[in-house]
Design a protein around this motif. Structure first.
Motif, PDB file in Angstrom:
ATOM      1  N   GLN A 391       0.810  -1.171   0.107  1.00 13.11           N
ATOM      2  CA  GLN A 391       0.053   0.116  -0.044  1.00 13.11           C
ATOM      3  C   GLN A 391       0.826   1.428  -0.032  1.00 13.11           C
ATOM      4  OE1 GLN A 391      -3.478  -0.052   2.868  1.00 13.11           O
ATOM      5  NE2 GLN A 391      -3.233  -2.329   2.910  1.00 13.11           N
ATOM      6  N   THR A 392       1.915   1.101   0.820  1.00 13.58           N
ATOM      7  CA  THR A 392       2.778   2.307   0.834  1.00 13.58           C
ATOM      8  C   THR A 392       4.032   2.446  -0.153  1.00 13.58           C
ATOM      9  OG1 THR A 392       4.177   1.550   2.669  1.00 13.58           O
ATOM     10  CG2 THR A 392       2.046   2.606   3.328  1.00 13.58           C
ATOM     11  N   ASP A 426       5.366   8.192   4.550  1.00 10.86           N
ATOM     12  CA  ASP A 426       4.646   8.720   5.817  1.00 10.86           C
ATOM     13  C   ASP A 426       4.529   7.653   6.563  1.00 10.86           C
ATOM     14  OD1 ASP A 426       2.655   9.493   7.587  1.00 10.86           O
ATOM     15  OD2 ASP A 426       1.392  10.482   5.997  1.00 10.86           O
ATOM     16  N   GLU A 428       3.441   7.204   9.524  1.00 10.92           N
ATOM     17  CA  GLU A 428       1.891   6.971   9.955  1.00 10.92           C
ATOM     18  C   GLU A 428       1.109   6.297   9.360  1.00 10.92           C
ATOM     19  OE1 GLU A 428       1.299   7.520  13.379  1.00 10.92           O
ATOM     20  OE2 GLU A 428       3.643   8.042  13.388  1.00 10.92           O
ATOM     21  N   ALA A 429       1.212   6.705   7.927  1.00 11.20           N
ATOM     22  CA  ALA A 429       0.363   5.884   6.806  1.00 11.20           C
ATOM     23  C   ALA A 429       0.607   4.568   6.730  1.00 11.20           C
ATOM     24  CB  ALA A 429       0.384   6.440   5.492  1.00 11.20           C
ATOM     25  N   PHE A 430       1.966   4.240   7.086  1.00 12.22           N
ATOM     26  CA  PHE A 430       2.512   2.916   6.986  1.00 12.22           C
ATOM     27  C   PHE A 430       1.880   1.895   8.186  1.00 12.22           C
ATOM     28  CE2 PHE A 430       5.214  -0.580   8.147  1.00 12.22           C
ATOM     29  CZ  PHE A 430       5.571  -1.145   7.032  1.00 12.22           C
ATOM     30  N   ASP A 432      -0.822   2.893  10.074  1.00 11.37           N
ATOM     31  CA  ASP A 432      -2.433   2.771   9.799  1.00 11.37           C
ATOM     32  C   ASP A 432      -2.433   1.458   8.806  1.00 11.37           C
ATOM     33  OD1 ASP A 432      -3.414   4.595  11.197  1.00 11.37           O
ATOM     34  OD2 ASP A 432      -3.330   6.063   9.683  1.00 11.37           O
ATOM     35  N   ALA A 433      -1.696   1.453   7.811  1.00  9.88           N
ATOM     36  CA  ALA A 433      -1.866   0.213   6.896  1.00  9.88           C
ATOM     37  C   ALA A 433      -1.670  -1.200   7.517  1.00  9.88           C
ATOM     38  CB  ALA A 433      -1.224   0.388   5.568  1.00  9.88           C
ATOM     39  N   LYS A 436      -4.417  -1.980  10.197  1.00  7.90           N
ATOM     40  CA  LYS A 436      -5.707  -2.475   9.441  1.00  7.90           C
ATOM     41  C   LYS A 436      -5.503  -4.026   8.839  1.00  7.90           C
ATOM     42  CE  LYS A 436      -7.768   1.940   8.334  1.00  7.90           C
ATOM     43  NZ  LYS A 436      -6.864   2.748   9.170  1.00  7.90           N
TER      44      LYS A 436
END
Length: 515
Positions: A391-392, A426, A428-430, A432-433, A436
Motif C-alpha cells: 500500500q505504501t 509517511d 503514520e500511513a504505514f 495505519d496500513a 488494518k
C-alpha cells in the motif's frame, strides 16, 4: 555435454519415490518410527522408557513423554562429555548450537552420522530433485554453488567432537565431490568472524560461474551486497549471468523478496524455500506457485503435532501426522535419528493439504505477542507487513515488535521497530496500513482493537540503518543460523534495540560553548 543433463536421470528416479507421499504417508511414517524405536532400544533413554515393550505408535505415545530441551539437557550434556548410547546408539560427536531456552544461553542439538545422512543431506538432495523436476532446462551443475556456512569450535575436551552452527557441521562433513562444486573454500566458509568471512566469500565467488546460491536470506543479502560493492556492478546478473536459483530458509522470505528481485532482475531466476533446522530437515517448497512446503516424511524424522490452543495445558492432545487437520495451527513435535525423542521443537505450522501433506510455518511457540489476548503470531506479522508495503511502496529489511503495557490511563499498544530498505513517505500511513492488515489477518487482534477500548493503534519506530546487524553483533550472533526475534511477549529485546537506536548524547559542555 552439460553435467546437469548427465545427472538429471539420477535425481528423477528419486522424484518418483516422492510421489508416494500423496498416498502412503501413514505407512511411511509408521515405518520411520519402527526404525527409530529399533535404534532407541539400544540406548539409556530407550531402557528408561521401556522401548523393549513398544512396537506401535500408540504404545510409543504412552511410554515416552513429550520433551523440551530442559528435559533432555542432562542427557545431552553427558553425551557431550563422551558418554555413548545415551539418546542414540554409539557416540555422537557433533552438536548444532542454536539459540537458547529461558534457562540457558544456547542449546546443543546432537547430530549423529545417521542424522546427517538420512535427514540433513537427504533434504539437500531432495531440494535439488524437486528443483530439477520443476525446471527441465536447468544447468545448475554446470557452474558453482555459493553456500553460506557458520563456524564450529571444540566440544569440551572430547577428541574429534565439535559444536557449532548446523551449516558448519554440514560443510565439515560434506562429500568431497560436492565441496568441489561449491564456493567459497572450506577454510573461508568456516571462519568465525562474519564480517571478515563476508569479504572473503565475496572475493572468492566474484569471478566464478555461480549458478545457485543457498543460505539464510538476511546473511546472503549481506554477502551479495558486498559482491556488488567489490565488482562495481549494479545487479548480480552482470556478475553471474548464469545464476538461476536461490535455495533459502531460516527466516521468512517475504521481507526480502523485493530486494532480491532488484538485485537479480532476471525472469530466469527461481526461489525455492526449505525448512532446514538444527534439529532436522523437514520441508521443501515443491511448487513454485505455492508457498506451502512438502513435509518430508521418509527421512529419519517421525512427526507429531499439538494444537496450538492446547500447548499450555497440563495434558495437551498430541496427534500423529495422519491425525492433523488443514487450517489449524500446530506446535511440532519430532523424534529423530539423532536422539531427540518426542521433542517440542518450538515451531508452529499450519497444513494446507493432506494428500500430500503440505504446510506453512506460522511462527515460533516463543515468538508471539499475547499480552492482551490478541494472540499475534509471526505469520500474521509477515502478511500484515506485506500488505502495508504494497500500500505504501515501502520495503522492510528487518523488524521486531513487542507490547507496550498499560499505563495509568489503561492505554496499551504494540510497538514495532522496523529497519526499512525503502522507507515509506509517511510513517503514520504505514502504521495505519499495518494495523488494518493485522486486524484482517487476526480476529483476536481485531477484537482487542475495537474502538481503541483495549488496544490502541500500533506504533512504528524507524530503525537506523544497520541497527539489527549491530544488535546481533553485540550478542555474538552474526551469520549462521542466527535470527532477529520478530515478536516477543515482553520488552527485553526491544529495549536493548531501542537503546542502540538512540543517537549518541552530545559531549558535556559541547553545546553553547564560547570560544
Amino acid at each position: 555435454m552439460s553435467i546437469t543433463k548427465l545427472v538429471r536421470p539420477i535425481f528423477e528416479r528419486r522424484y518418483r519415490q516422492l510421489e508416494r507421499y500423496a498416498t502412503q504417508a501413514e505407512q511411511l511414517q509408521r515405518g520411520v518410527l519402527g526404525k527409530l524405536l529399533e535404534k532407541g532400544r539400544q540406548t539409556v533413554w530407550g531402557r528408561r522408557h521401556g522401548f523393549d515393550g513398544v512396537s506401535s505408535y500408540e504404545q510409543f505415545a504412552q511410554a515416552c513423554p513429550v520433551s523440551s530441551y530442559d528435559d533432555l539437557k542432562a542427557d545431552i550434556d553427558s553425551m557431550r562429555h563422551g558418554e555413548k548410547n545415551v539418546l542414540w546408539p554409539s557416540q555422537v560427536r557433533w552438536y548444532a548450537k542454536s539459540s537458547g531456552t529461558t534457562s540457558d544461553k544456547s542449546k546443543f542439538i546432537p547430530v549423529s552420522p545417521q542424522g546427517l545422512k538420512d535427514t540433513h543431506y537427504a533434504g539437500g538432495r531432495d531440494a535439488v530433485v524437486i528443483y530439477l523436476h520443476n525446471n527441465p532446462e536447468s544447468r545448475m551443475f554446470d557452474g558453482r554453488g555459493l553456500i553460506l556456512g557458520g563456524s564450529h569450535s571444540p566440544n569440551y575436551n572430547v577428541n574429534h567432537s565439535l559444536v557449532g552452527d548446523l551449516s558448519a557441521i554440514l560443510i565439515e562433513n560434506i562429500n568431497p565431490l560436492v565441496n568441489y562444486m561449491r564456493v567459497p573454500s572450506k577454510k573461508t566458509a568456516l571462519l568465525s568472524d562474519f564480517e571478515q568471512k563476508r569479504d572473503r566469500i565475496a572475493r572468492e565467488a566474484l569471478h566464478r560461474n555461480v549458478t545457485n546460491i543457498s543460505g539464510v536470506p538476511s546473511w546472503m543479502l549481506s554477502v551479495l551486497t558486498r559482491v556488488l560493492e567489490i565488482s562495481g556492478k549494479e545487479v548480480l546478473t552482470d556478475v553471474w549471468p548464469n545464476l538461476e536459483v536461490f535455495f533459502h530458509g531460516g527466516v521468512a522470505f517475504t521481507p526480502y523478496r523485493e530486494q532480491y528481485r532488484r538485485l537479480i532482475p532476471s525472469p530466469q531466476m527461481h526461489y525455492e524455500e526449505t525448512y532446514n533446522a538444527s534439529e532436522g530437515f523437514f520441508g521443501i517448497q515443491s511448487d513454485p506457485a505455492d508457498p506451502a512446503m512438502l513435509l518430508m516424511i521418509d527421512y529419519g524424522v517421525f512427526f507429531e503435532f499439538i494444537p496450538l490452543e492446547e500447548l499450555d495445558k497440563p495434558v495437551p492432545t498430541v496427534v500423529p501426522l495422519w491425525g492433523v487437520q488443514t487450517g489449524k495451527n500446530y506446535a511440532m513435535v519430532i523424534t529423530t535419528s539423532s536422539g531427540l525423542w518426542r521433542y517440542l521443537i518450538g515451531d508452529t505450522v499450519r497444513f494446507t493439504s493432506t494428500a500430500p501433506y503440505k504446510f506453512v510455518i506460522t511462527g515460533r511457540t516463543k515468538f508471539f505477542i499475547n499480552a492482551f489476548g490478541e494472540e499475534l503470531i509471526v505469520d500474521n506479522a509477515e502478511h500484515g507487513l506485506h500488505a502495508a508495503c504494497q500500500q505504501t511502496g515501502a520495503e522492510v529489511l528487518e523488524y521486531s515488535a513487542a507490547p507496550v503495557f498499560m499505563n495509568a490511563n489503561g492505554k496499551c499498544r504494540h510497538q514495532w521497530l522496523i529497519e526499512f530498505s525503502r522507507p515509506p513517505a509517511d510513517i503514520e500511513a504505514f502504521a495505519d496500513a499495518l494495523d488494518k492488515a493485522l486486524q484482517q489477518e487476526n480476529s483476536d487482534y481485531e477484537a482487542k482493537r475495537y474502538k481503541d477500548i483495549t488496544l490502541q493503534r500500533l506504533e512504528v519506530i524507524s530503525a537506523r540503518r544497520g541497527l539489527f546487524h549491530d544488535w546481533l553483533k553485540s550478542k555474538g550472533k552474526l551469520g549462521g543460523q542466527h535470527k532477529v526475534p520478530r515478536l516477543s511477549n515482553n520488552r527485553d529485546f526491544i529495549e536493548q534495540m531501542l537503546e542502540m537506536n538512540r543517537p549518541p548524547s552530545p559531549l558535556k559542555g559541547s553545546v553553547g560553548r564560547e570560544e
